[in-house]
Design a protein around this motif. Sequence first.
Motif, mmCIF file in Angstrom:
data_model
loop_
_atom_site.group_PDB
_atom_site.id
_atom_site.type_symbol
_atom_site.label_atom_id
_atom_site.label_comp_id
_atom_site.label_asym_id
_atom_site.label_seq_id
_atom_site.Cartn_x
_atom_site.Cartn_y
_atom_site.Cartn_z
ATOM 1 N N LEU A 1 0.840 -1.186 0.000
ATOM 2 C CA LEU A 1 0.000 0.000 0.000
ATOM 3 C C LEU A 1 0.883 1.247 0.000
ATOM 4 C CD1 LEU A 1 -2.750 -1.017 2.581
ATOM 5 C CD2 LEU A 1 -2.957 -0.941 0.076
ATOM 6 N N CYS A 2 0.429 2.288 -0.669
ATOM 7 C CA CYS A 2 1.178 3.543 -0.724
ATOM 8 C C CYS A 2 0.615 4.511 0.313
ATOM 9 C CB CYS A 2 1.079 4.151 -2.124
ATOM 10 S SG CYS A 2 1.951 5.721 -2.278
ATOM 11 N N ASP A 3 1.352 4.721 1.375
ATOM 12 C CA ASP A 3 0.946 5.631 2.447
ATOM 13 C C ASP A 3 1.855 6.855 2.388
ATOM 14 O OD1 ASP A 3 0.239 6.953 4.759
ATOM 15 O OD2 ASP A 3 0.265 5.152 6.020
ATOM 16 N N TYR A 4 1.253 8.026 2.192
ATOM 17 C CA TYR A 4 2.069 9.231 2.072
ATOM 18 C C TYR A 4 2.756 9.596 3.383
ATOM 19 C CZ TYR A 4 -1.495 12.018 4.530
ATOM 20 O OH TYR A 4 -2.359 12.526 5.466
ATOM 21 N N ARG A 5 2.289 9.050 4.471
ATOM 22 C CA ARG A 5 2.848 9.402 5.772
ATOM 23 C C ARG A 5 4.207 8.735 5.970
ATOM 24 N NH1 ARG A 5 -2.177 7.514 9.302
ATOM 25 N NH2 ARG A 5 -1.748 5.725 7.958
ATOM 26 N N GLY A 6 5.160 9.524 6.408
ATOM 27 C CA GLY A 6 6.503 9.007 6.641
ATOM 28 C C GLY A 6 7.440 9.350 5.504
ATOM 29 N N SER A 7 8.731 9.340 5.794
ATOM 30 C CA SER A 7 9.743 9.779 4.832
ATOM 31 C C SER A 7 9.653 8.980 3.546
ATOM 32 C CB SER A 7 11.146 9.623 5.432
ATOM 33 O OG SER A 7 11.309 10.468 6.544
ATOM 34 N N TYR A 8 9.701 9.715 2.451
ATOM 35 C CA TYR A 8 9.647 9.100 1.128
ATOM 36 C C TYR A 8 11.046 8.694 0.692
ATOM 37 C CZ TYR A 8 8.886 8.486 -3.863
ATOM 38 O OH TYR A 8 8.829 7.964 -5.128
ATOM 39 N N ASP A 9 11.124 7.581 -0.011
ATOM 40 C CA ASP A 9 12.363 7.205 -0.692
ATOM 41 C C ASP A 9 11.976 6.501 -1.986
ATOM 42 O OD1 ASP A 9 12.538 4.172 -0.489
ATOM 43 O OD2 ASP A 9 12.296 4.687 1.616
ATOM 44 N N PRO A 10 12.926 6.302 -2.907
ATOM 45 C CA PRO A 10 12.578 5.781 -4.235
ATOM 46 C C PRO A 10 11.960 4.395 -4.252
ATOM 47 C CG PRO A 10 14.747 6.798 -4.269
ATOM 48 C CD PRO A 10 14.331 6.744 -2.835
ATOM 49 N N SER A 11 12.112 3.627 -3.180
ATOM 50 C CA SER A 11 11.523 2.283 -3.157
ATOM 51 C C SER A 11 10.058 2.306 -2.722
ATOM 52 C CB SER A 11 12.314 1.379 -2.212
ATOM 53 O OG SER A 11 12.208 1.838 -0.868
ATOM 54 N N LYS A 12 9.588 3.455 -2.308
ATOM 55 C CA LYS A 12 8.241 3.569 -1.764
ATOM 56 C C LYS A 12 7.252 3.983 -2.861
ATOM 57 C CE LYS A 12 5.916 5.899 2.126
ATOM 58 N NZ LYS A 12 6.038 6.945 3.153
ATOM 59 N N CYS A 13 6.060 3.447 -2.804
ATOM 60 C CA CYS A 13 4.968 3.895 -3.675
ATOM 61 C C CYS A 13 5.277 3.723 -5.157
ATOM 62 C CB CYS A 13 4.613 5.354 -3.383
ATOM 63 S SG CYS A 13 3.910 5.623 -1.746
ATOM 64 N N ARG A 14 5.664 2.514 -5.543
ATOM 65 C CA ARG A 14 5.847 2.235 -6.970
ATOM 66 C C ARG A 14 4.600 1.527 -7.499
ATOM 67 N NH1 ARG A 14 11.183 2.755 -9.621
ATOM 68 N NH2 ARG A 14 12.481 3.842 -8.101
ATOM 69 N N TYR A 15 4.384 1.654 -8.802
ATOM 70 C CA TYR A 15 3.193 1.067 -9.391
ATOM 71 C C TYR A 15 3.537 0.443 -10.749
ATOM 72 C CZ TYR A 15 2.908 5.330 -12.279
ATOM 73 O OH TYR A 15 3.163 6.358 -13.148
ATOM 74 N N ASP A 16 2.590 -0.235 -11.343
ATOM 75 C CA ASP A 16 2.763 -0.991 -12.594
ATOM 76 C C ASP A 16 3.831 -2.069 -12.464
ATOM 77 O OD1 ASP A 16 0.745 0.206 -13.934
ATOM 78 O OD2 ASP A 16 1.979 1.431 -15.262
ATOM 79 N N TRP A 17 3.796 -2.784 -11.334
ATOM 80 C CA TRP A 17 4.643 -3.968 -11.201
ATOM 81 C C TRP A 17 4.233 -4.982 -12.262
ATOM 82 C CZ3 TRP A 17 8.719 -3.918 -7.918
ATOM 83 C CH2 TRP A 17 8.713 -2.965 -6.900
ATOM 84 N N GLY A 18 5.222 -5.607 -12.898
ATOM 85 C CA GLY A 18 4.938 -6.612 -13.922
ATOM 86 C C GLY A 18 4.568 -6.054 -15.277
ATOM 87 N N GLU A 19 4.587 -4.733 -15.412
ATOM 88 C CA GLU A 19 4.281 -4.068 -16.681
ATOM 89 C C GLU A 19 5.542 -3.425 -17.255
ATOM 90 O OE1 GLU A 19 1.356 -4.220 -18.189
ATOM 91 O OE2 GLU A 19 0.547 -5.408 -16.534
ATOM 92 N N PRO A 20 5.561 -3.136 -18.564
ATOM 93 C CA PRO A 20 6.721 -2.424 -19.114
ATOM 94 C C PRO A 20 6.917 -1.094 -18.400
ATOM 95 C CG PRO A 20 5.343 -3.275 -20.886
ATOM 96 C CD PRO A 20 4.575 -3.470 -19.612
ATOM 97 N N THR A 21 8.159 -0.784 -18.072
ATOM 98 C CA THR A 21 8.438 0.512 -17.448
ATOM 99 C C THR A 21 7.985 1.641 -18.357
ATOM 100 O OG1 THR A 21 10.373 -0.472 -16.402
ATOM 101 C CG2 THR A 21 10.225 1.926 -16.377
ATOM 102 N N GLN A 22 8.254 1.502 -19.642
ATOM 103 C CA GLN A 22 7.803 2.521 -20.594
ATOM 104 C C GLN A 22 7.348 1.849 -21.876
ATOM 105 O OE1 GLN A 22 10.550 5.727 -21.453
ATOM 106 N NE2 GLN A 22 9.104 6.738 -22.807
ATOM 107 N N ILE A 23 6.105 2.044 -22.211
ATOM 108 C CA ILE A 23 5.546 1.545 -23.471
ATOM 109 C C ILE A 23 5.135 2.702 -24.374
ATOM 110 C CG2 ILE A 23 3.106 1.352 -22.809
ATOM 111 C CD1 ILE A 23 5.142 -1.354 -24.664
ATOM 112 N N LEU A 24 4.965 3.917 -23.789
ATOM 113 C CA LEU A 24 4.537 5.095 -24.540
ATOM 114 C C LEU A 24 5.702 6.045 -24.747
ATOM 115 C CD1 LEU A 24 1.149 5.782 -22.709
ATOM 116 C CD2 LEU A 24 1.450 4.739 -24.968
ATOM 117 N N TYR A 25 5.862 6.551 -25.980
ATOM 118 C CA TYR A 25 6.977 7.420 -26.350
ATOM 119 C C TYR A 25 6.422 8.677 -27.013
ATOM 120 C CZ TYR A 25 9.734 3.486 -24.958
ATOM 121 O OH TYR A 25 10.300 2.506 -24.195
ATOM 122 N N HIS A 26 6.627 9.800 -26.328
ATOM 123 C CA HIS A 26 6.000 11.061 -26.688
ATOM 124 C C HIS A 26 6.671 11.717 -27.890
ATOM 125 C CE1 HIS A 26 4.549 15.170 -26.381
ATOM 126 N NE2 HIS A 26 5.763 15.597 -26.165
#
Length: 796
Positions: free
Chosen positions: A732-757
């Motif tokens: 679960l992504c809880d905004y409370r508490g110090s943030y770091d890059p391992s926290k609150c990630r999404y699209d596990w199991g999906e391509p990191t980038q499929i759309l190219y602007h």
Amino acid sequence: MKSLYYMLISLMPMVMFFDIIQCSDSIQVSASYLPYLQFRDRPYNVSGSMRSLHLNDVPVLIQSGSMHYPRIHPDDWLSMIQLVKSTGINCISIYVFWSYHEVEPGVYDWTSERRNIFQFIELAKSEGLLVLLRIGPYVDGEWSYGGLPVWLRPFTEKYKDIKIRTVNQLWQMEMQTFTETVIKYLHPLFASNGGPIFMVQIENEYDNIAHAFPPADAVAYMQWASDMAHSICSICYWITCKYENVDIKTNNANNNYYSGDWLRNIHWPKHNYTQPGITTENWIGSPGWTQFGSAKPHRPIQDFTYSITQYIAYGAAMHNTYMIYGGTNYGRVVGRTHTTTYSFDPPILEIGIPNNNHFNHLKHLLNTINYYVPALLSVGDNPPPLVNITTKGVASVNYTSPTNISAQSVIFLINNNDKLDQTVVLAGSSYTVSAWSALIIDGHSKAIVYNSANLSDNTLFKLITAQFKNFSSIQYLPEPSLISSIFTNNNKYKLKKSSFHVTLPVTNTSVMQEHYSTTLDKSDYLTYTTSIQLNESDINRENLTLRLPMRCESLFIFLNGKWQTSIFTQANEFNVTTILNITDLKLKPYSIVELKLVGATMGLDSYGIHLENMGRGLAFKLNDTVIFNGKNIVSNKWNYQIGLIGEDKEYFNPINNTNLPWKPISNQSPNKLSNFNWFRLTFQTPANLINNSSNLYQVNMTGMYKGLLYINGYSLGRYLTIKAPTKDPIPLCDYRGSYDPSKCRYDWGEPTQILYHFSAHLLNNNGKENELIIFEETDAIPTQVYIKITAIESSY
């Protein structure tokens, strides 16, 4: 894009600099939020004291946002500056990318592609925005080699003794020369000439690597950098970043998710309460921690706005959002394995519209702070104390004039406890402060005018999308350099030349050549070819073995023109051991075979200690070996081809490719093709989805794997569609508490980038067809590619 901007400002209350208008139920925005307008085109000086920066001795509060001119199509520069300005910022922060401008030693390019930094700053000036110029010239910024030019590396004779970012004559000479060149070129836009550049940065985040050098050398180098900068421009306001030990004349700034405690507990005491608190990067969108193959990061806006509010309450003079708009890593500029997008969940999305996760809540905060600037700065260099209201983390800061009760005042309530909601009584009023949140309270009405934990102000924009698949044709063409042999009929070697270089810049027969010193970053691809004579015992085998160190992302191995295997890795170094099949080659004893190795890189590291030692390629270090069936062939004669024939001949350029022997692909014929093909997809520009709104474009690369992408000859960058690992259950992504890059990630199991602007300005609007050109390294299904089109619902 301009029509989109005007539609957006009709939907969003715009902060006007010439008046005071209502922007929420309780807050109005002061005209003083754009302080540069008081000085534009008139020389002014910049100074700093404990609480604030000063323009001509007038205290100002700087709300800044980072955006990078090379990551935005020039035709979109103005509309994006205007959209960024609408959030309530009054300053734009930009890096100067050394490698992008000094393309060869002493040869500068300030105008081609997206390099016209002068024009970009003039556009910011036209909008009344200040500019923080971050020269570095080491910048990191997820740019390949941290923004340093690849020719400035010890793999060439001239720079064989260079050590970067330390006391080293070669490095210091080149660093000073580039800094001088930038200052001279942009001098008309500096504060002393009435321009918007009011602050300049030298070096960047040095504390991250200072430990790699003797302490005396680190101090001496940073002192030299400070002295050098001031000798070039003595009237500039110079800052550095994350190095508190530099002398007092260069203002140290912070890069962090949270800067309030740094300001009061470290920065002010370290500098005898004389330096203002400046933050050059408070990260949202987290482009620096997003690599292909990782889940996407998300920093909750409640945490981000809490961090800003706390920092401003504690006494900040300048805050910068990194990135307020990230843009796109066009071409091949991005650092090793980082994504082509530089915009994962920022306040403004890569396609150029507000991010529903963040935009309005952040805008409300910035405008609220702008309104209370008079109260915040009225205290001068006597900031109010931080008063602990409870023993469990709630503190208040009260900006109220003790001598003028009718003057504007504001109170901050900050709950630094990451678990407990707490209720406090302040001046006779009761307030509930959620865990890890901040309230802004009007000092007179005692009304809450901003709550970082309350997202009821984050009104969403309504979007519509469509998939465009109506390609006129889909064609392909094999890459020529990988389907033909270098042997003539009499088995004599024939060197394939590339127009990238007439001769190789490096010659070293004891090892193979390092990638970037050979290609000078003209291509991701370097082909190494040699000949090997087989003996009778070799011929009697069904298979041969090959072992070598690989320091690149892709390796393709061919024997006598026959593909053997492909390897992909994101490891910094990978030791390859593979079997080569010779059963189909019909070889005789003492036959000569051709071994071809194609190495493909994805940029140099943008960050790390001793970057100058980090080469890429195959077996280029002194003790490296290439073992072919038990024999070390590293010292063989190797021929090198820089880049692909399709790059060299510009298959991606519509002017060059119309007469090429493209072969059709249809849904009735096989869609999946073998390695190394160029694909050409043609289409008419689609009509707008809705009236009064601009279409926004992204290529969905479903069916493809790894390669290069172009639209009408314009490079959209590298693509790679590998998936993030799966995670079950997803935390679960809880905004409370110090943030770091391992926290609150999404699209596990999906391509990191499929759309190219790509920018709408790249499309043809005269009835001429568009060309989407793809170079794909592996097998692919180009018929699955489509263009995603997004627009804002105009009826909103």
